[in-house]
Write a protein that holds these residues in place. Sequence first.
Motif, PDB file in Angstrom:
ATOM      1  N   LYS A   1     -10.281  -8.493  -0.608  1.00 46.37           N
ATOM      2  CA  LYS A   1     -10.080  -8.108  -1.800  1.00 46.37           C
ATOM      3  C   LYS A   1      -9.291  -8.687  -2.711  1.00 46.37           C
ATOM      4  O   LYS A   1      -8.163  -8.295  -2.733  1.00 46.37           O
ATOM      5  N   VAL A   2     -10.086  -8.816  -4.204  1.00 47.98           N
ATOM      6  CA  VAL A   2      -9.352  -9.156  -5.244  1.00 47.98           C
ATOM      7  C   VAL A   2      -8.866  -8.158  -6.283  1.00 47.98           C
ATOM      8  O   VAL A   2     -10.140  -6.997  -6.783  1.00 47.98           O
ATOM      9  N   LYS A   3      -8.767  -8.532  -7.620  1.00 43.59           N
ATOM     10  CA  LYS A   3      -8.420  -8.020  -8.627  1.00 43.59           C
ATOM     11  C   LYS A   3      -8.728  -9.330  -9.505  1.00 43.59           C
ATOM     12  O   LYS A   3      -7.459 -10.421 -10.069  1.00 43.59           O
TER      13      LYS A   3
ATOM     14  N   THR B   1       4.852 -18.219   5.078  1.00 43.36           N
ATOM     15  CA  THR B   1       4.114 -18.920   3.791  1.00 43.36           C
ATOM     16  C   THR B   1       3.041 -17.271   3.484  1.00 43.36           C
ATOM     17  O   THR B   1       2.167 -16.844   4.321  1.00 43.36           O
TER      18      THR B   1
ATOM     19  N   PHE C   1      -3.015 -22.297   4.656  1.00 45.33           N
ATOM     20  CA  PHE C   1      -2.543 -23.740   3.590  1.00 45.33           C
ATOM     21  C   PHE C   1      -2.998 -24.799   4.147  1.00 45.33           C
ATOM     22  O   PHE C   1      -1.987 -25.441   3.523  1.00 45.33           O
TER      23      PHE C   1
ATOM     24  N   PRO D   1       3.954 -25.261   4.110  1.00 45.31           N
ATOM     25  CA  PRO D   1       3.867 -23.863   5.249  1.00 45.31           C
ATOM     26  C   PRO D   1       4.697 -24.457   6.359  1.00 45.31           C
ATOM     27  O   PRO D   1       4.788 -24.771   6.918  1.00 45.31           O
TER      28      PRO D   1
ATOM     29  N   GLU E   1     -12.111  -4.902  -9.621  1.00 46.88           N
ATOM     30  CA  GLU E   1     -11.700  -5.223  -8.093  1.00 46.88           C
ATOM     31  C   GLU E   1     -12.925  -5.915  -7.762  1.00 46.88           C
ATOM     32  O   GLU E   1     -13.745  -4.978  -7.898  1.00 46.88           O
TER      33      GLU E   1
ATOM     34  N   ILE F   1      -4.421 -11.705  -7.450  1.00 51.46           N
ATOM     35  CA  ILE F   1      -4.561 -11.232  -8.625  1.00 51.46           C
ATOM     36  C   ILE F   1      -5.159 -12.024  -9.180  1.00 51.46           C
ATOM     37  O   ILE F   1      -4.105 -13.384  -9.137  1.00 51.46           O
ATOM     38  N   LEU F   2      -6.706 -12.460  -9.713  1.00 51.03           N
ATOM     39  CA  LEU F   2      -7.052 -14.107 -10.701  1.00 51.03           C
ATOM     40  C   LEU F   2      -7.010 -13.282 -11.854  1.00 51.03           C
ATOM     41  O   LEU F   2      -7.215 -12.437 -12.675  1.00 51.03           O
ATOM     42  N   ASP F   3      -6.979 -14.494 -12.559  1.00 51.39           N
ATOM     43  CA  ASP F   3      -7.823 -14.433 -13.962  1.00 51.39           C
ATOM     44  C   ASP F   3      -9.372 -14.437 -14.100  1.00 51.39           C
ATOM     45  O   ASP F   3      -9.915 -14.928 -13.021  1.00 51.39           O
TER      46      ASP F   3
ATOM     47  N   MET G   1      -0.884 -13.688 -16.493  1.00 52.77           N
ATOM     48  CA  MET G   1      -2.005 -13.684 -16.676  1.00 52.77           C
ATOM     49  C   MET G   1      -1.987 -12.393 -17.832  1.00 52.77           C
ATOM     50  O   MET G   1      -3.335 -12.672 -18.797  1.00 52.77           O
TER      51      MET G   1
ATOM     52  N   GLN H   1      -6.630 -15.890  -1.731  1.00 49.72           N
ATOM     53  CA  GLN H   1      -6.265 -14.591  -0.250  1.00 49.72           C
ATOM     54  C   GLN H   1      -6.452 -12.863  -0.716  1.00 49.72           C
ATOM     55  O   GLN H   1      -6.254 -13.384  -2.066  1.00 49.72           O
ATOM     56  N   SER H   2      -5.785 -12.094   0.075  1.00 50.20           N
ATOM     57  CA  SER H   2      -6.684 -11.558  -0.025  1.00 50.20           C
ATOM     58  C   SER H   2      -5.279 -10.263  -0.744  1.00 50.20           C
ATOM     59  O   SER H   2      -4.484 -10.563  -1.041  1.00 50.20           O
ATOM     60  N   TYR H   3      -5.504  -9.468  -1.269  1.00 46.89           N
ATOM     61  CA  TYR H   3      -4.991  -8.123  -2.331  1.00 46.89           C
ATOM     62  C   TYR H   3      -4.238  -9.772  -3.228  1.00 46.89           C
ATOM     63  O   TYR H   3      -2.567  -9.729  -3.800  1.00 46.89           O
TER      64      TYR H   3
ATOM     65  N   LEU I   1       2.139 -20.585  -1.269  1.00 49.53           N
ATOM     66  CA  LEU I   1       2.735 -21.968  -1.568  1.00 49.53           C
ATOM     67  C   LEU I   1       2.940 -22.437  -3.022  1.00 49.53           C
ATOM     68  O   LEU I   1       4.027 -23.498  -3.618  1.00 49.53           O
TER      69      LEU I   1
ATOM     70  N   TYR J   1      -2.176  -4.682  -4.977  1.00 47.45           N
ATOM     71  CA  TYR J   1      -2.358  -5.618  -5.633  1.00 47.45           C
ATOM     72  C   TYR J   1      -0.691  -5.913  -5.294  1.00 47.45           C
ATOM     73  O   TYR J   1      -0.312  -5.654  -5.634  1.00 47.45           O
TER      74      TYR J   1
END
Lengths: 352, 352
Positions: free
Chosen positions: A348-350, B11, A25, A7, A313, A252-254, B144, A248-250, B14, B98
Motif C-alpha cells: 500500500k502506498v500513498k 534495514t 535491498f 543492508p 492511496e 509515500i511517493l511523489d 515532496m 515498500q509498503s506504506y 537505504l 504511512y
Amino acid sequence: MKPTIIPFLTTRKLNPENQETPIHFLPQTITLKEYFFIRNHFEYPTQTQEAYFLPIVGEVIRPIIFKLEDIMRMPSKHLMLPLECSGNNRAFFHPKVYGEQWEDGAISQGLWKGVPLKDLLALIGLKRTALEVVFEAYDYGKRMDLEGDFHFARSLPIQKALHPDTLIAYELNGKPIPFKHGYPLRLIVPQWYAMASIKWVKRIVVIDHLFKGPFQEIDYNYYPYKDSDKGKTPVAQINVSSIIQQPQSYSILDNGKHVVEGIAWTGTGVIIEVEVSTDGGESWHKAILGQEQSHLYSWTFWKYDWKVSSKGEYLIMSRARDSFGNIQPFKAKWNRKGYGYNAVYTVKVKVE
Amino acid sequence: MKPTIIPFLTTRKLNPENQETPIHFLPQTITLKEYFFIRNHFEYPTQTQEAYFLPIVGEVIRPIIFKLEDIMRMPSKHLMLPLECSGNNRAFFHPKVYGEQWEDGAISQGLWKGVPLKDLLALIGLKRTALEVVFEAYDYGKRMDLEGDFHFARSLPIQKALHPDTLIAYELNGKPIPFKHGYPLRLIVPQWYAMASIKWVKRIVVIDHLFKGPFQEIDYNYYPYKDSDKGKTPVAQINVSSIIQQPQSYSILDNGKHVVEGIAWTGTGVIIEVEVSTDGGESWHKAILGQEQSHLYSWTFWKYDWKVSSKGEYLIMSRARDSFGNIQPFKAKWNRKGYGYNAVYTVKVKVE
C-alpha cells in the motif's frame, strides 16, 4: 567522503540463529553469503574432521564411505536456485500462527556446485527394496514435544533422490559452502522448500520403508485445521510466488514515474508471467521479465513502469504464474504451522 | 569452535539510511554504535572542516563562532539516556499510517558527553527578545510537499534550550560521536523524542518569534484526524513506554519457568513501576526493576519470573508508570503521521 551504507540480515532469533535476508535491498541475482538467510533448528554442530567422510548405507549393495576429496573429483554440476524456507512469509498468515515470524526474506539465491546424488548411489548400487533415502545431519538438540535428543534428519522418496539435479553440494557461489550454510556437504533439492536441502550431511541411509522422524512426520506438514491433524500433508514443492521489492509498503511517493519491481519463483516448471495491479486487483498489467529462462530453477526478476498522476492511496499487487498453470492466490492457504505462504503480494502506498 | 552469532540492525531503507536497533537481542545498558538505530531524512552531509566551527547568532549580545576545541575544553557533563524516534512503533498503529515502518527498535541508549548549551549561551548573552533557539543541521535535501532544498532545522523554546541538561554533545559512549550519529556536534535534548536532538549542528540562531520550518510546522506534529489538520499539536516529550524484549511474540515455549523481561522509559520524571500481565490484562503483577534511579533519564530494565504450568495461548503485557502519574494506555492515540506510540506492549505466546 560519504559513509558506507549497507543492508543487514534481519535478526529473528539468536539461539539458535535465525536471520532473514534483506530482500528489498538486494538487486543481485546471487545472494552474497553475508546476506544469505540463516535458519536453524538447533545450535551449530561442532566442526570435526569426521564431516569429510560421508557414509552411504542401508538398502545398498556396496556400502561406501565417500571422502570429500573423492566427491570433489567426480563430475559436478552447477545449479543457480533460490532456497526458500517453507515458513517464509509466515508472519503474514491470518489468523496468525506460531513459530519464527519470518517476513518475506527467508529466501536467498545461490549458485551451488556439487555431485548428483544419483551418481553416488550408482557407485554403491541400490537394492530393489530401496524406497526412501534418509539424510542425517550433524546438528541436533531437544524438541519440546518429545523426550531425548534428535539429529535433524529428513528423507526423500527414491525418485526425487535419483533426480539428476538433486546434489550433494560442496560449493556456494564459487567457494566452499560457508559453515553456517552446511560446510562441508549440503544436500540441495531443487524445487522443494529448503527444509529438504539439509545442511552438514552426516550420513545417508537408504531405507525400505517410510521415514518417520519428527522433522518428517510432525514438522513440515500442512495442517489445515487449528485443533486437529486431519488432512495433514507433507511440505514439498515450492509454491509459485512473487514479491514486490520496491516500492515498500506504506511508503509515500511523489506523483510521476515509479518502477515497481521484484522477483518471482516457483517449484513447478518456470515462471511464465508476472502481472502487476495498481488498483487493488481490479486490472492487471504484464510485467517485463528480466531474465532469459536459461536457468530452470532460478528466480526471475520483473519490473513494471508505473506512471501515476493522481494523488491518493494505491494498492499495488504482483501475481506470478508458472508453466504448470499455477498462479498465486489472493489469500494463502492457512495452515497451523504456517508453511507455503504464497498470496498475491500487496503493498500500500500513498502518492502525495 | 562455534561460529559467531551476532544480531544486526534491521534495514528499513537505504536511501536515505534508516536502520533499526535489534532491541530484543541487546541486554546491555548502553547500545553499541554498531547497534544504534539510524534515522535520516536526507543523504549524509559532506564532511567538512567547517563543521568544527559553531556560530551562534541572532538575538544575542555577542555573536560568537565557537571552535570545537574550545567547546571540548569547557566544563562538560555526561548523560546516559535513550534517544527514541517519535515514529518508534509506527508499524503498530491501527489503522496503519504511512512513513517509515519502524517496529520497536527505533530507540537506543547512549552515554553522551557535551557542554550545556546554556553555558555557551551565557558566554554570548541573550537579548531579552530571545524566544526560541533554532538549530540548523548540515544535512539537507528535497521534500515532496515543498519546492526547493531544505536543511534539517528545528527549534526549542528558550526555556528548554536553557535547561542545564540540554547539551551540545561531542562524545557518545566515550568516543567522538560516530559520523552517522552527528559528528562532530550533536544537540542532545533529554526527555524529548529524538527529532529534537539534531545531528551535524551547523549553526544556532536565537530568534524572537516562533520558528516555522517544515520539520517544525509540518512534520513532528500530532494530527489526530486523517483528513484535517484540526487539533494539531507539536511532538515533544517522550511518552511513558515499555517493551517486552523476551519472550518474542508468536514464540512457542515449554511449560515451566520463563523470564519476561524488557525495558521501560519516559520523558516525564522517572519510571516508578512496571506491571506485567500474563492473562491479557485481567490481572497485573509488579515487575522487578533492575536499576537504581541514579540516572534521571536512562531506561530501566525490568523482569518478571513467570511460572506457567498449563499448556495454551497466553497474552503477556507490560505497562509502565512514571513519577508524573503517566501510564501506558491499552491503545495508543492514533495520529496521521504515526508519532508517540506507547500502547501497553503485548506479546502472544503458546505454551506446549
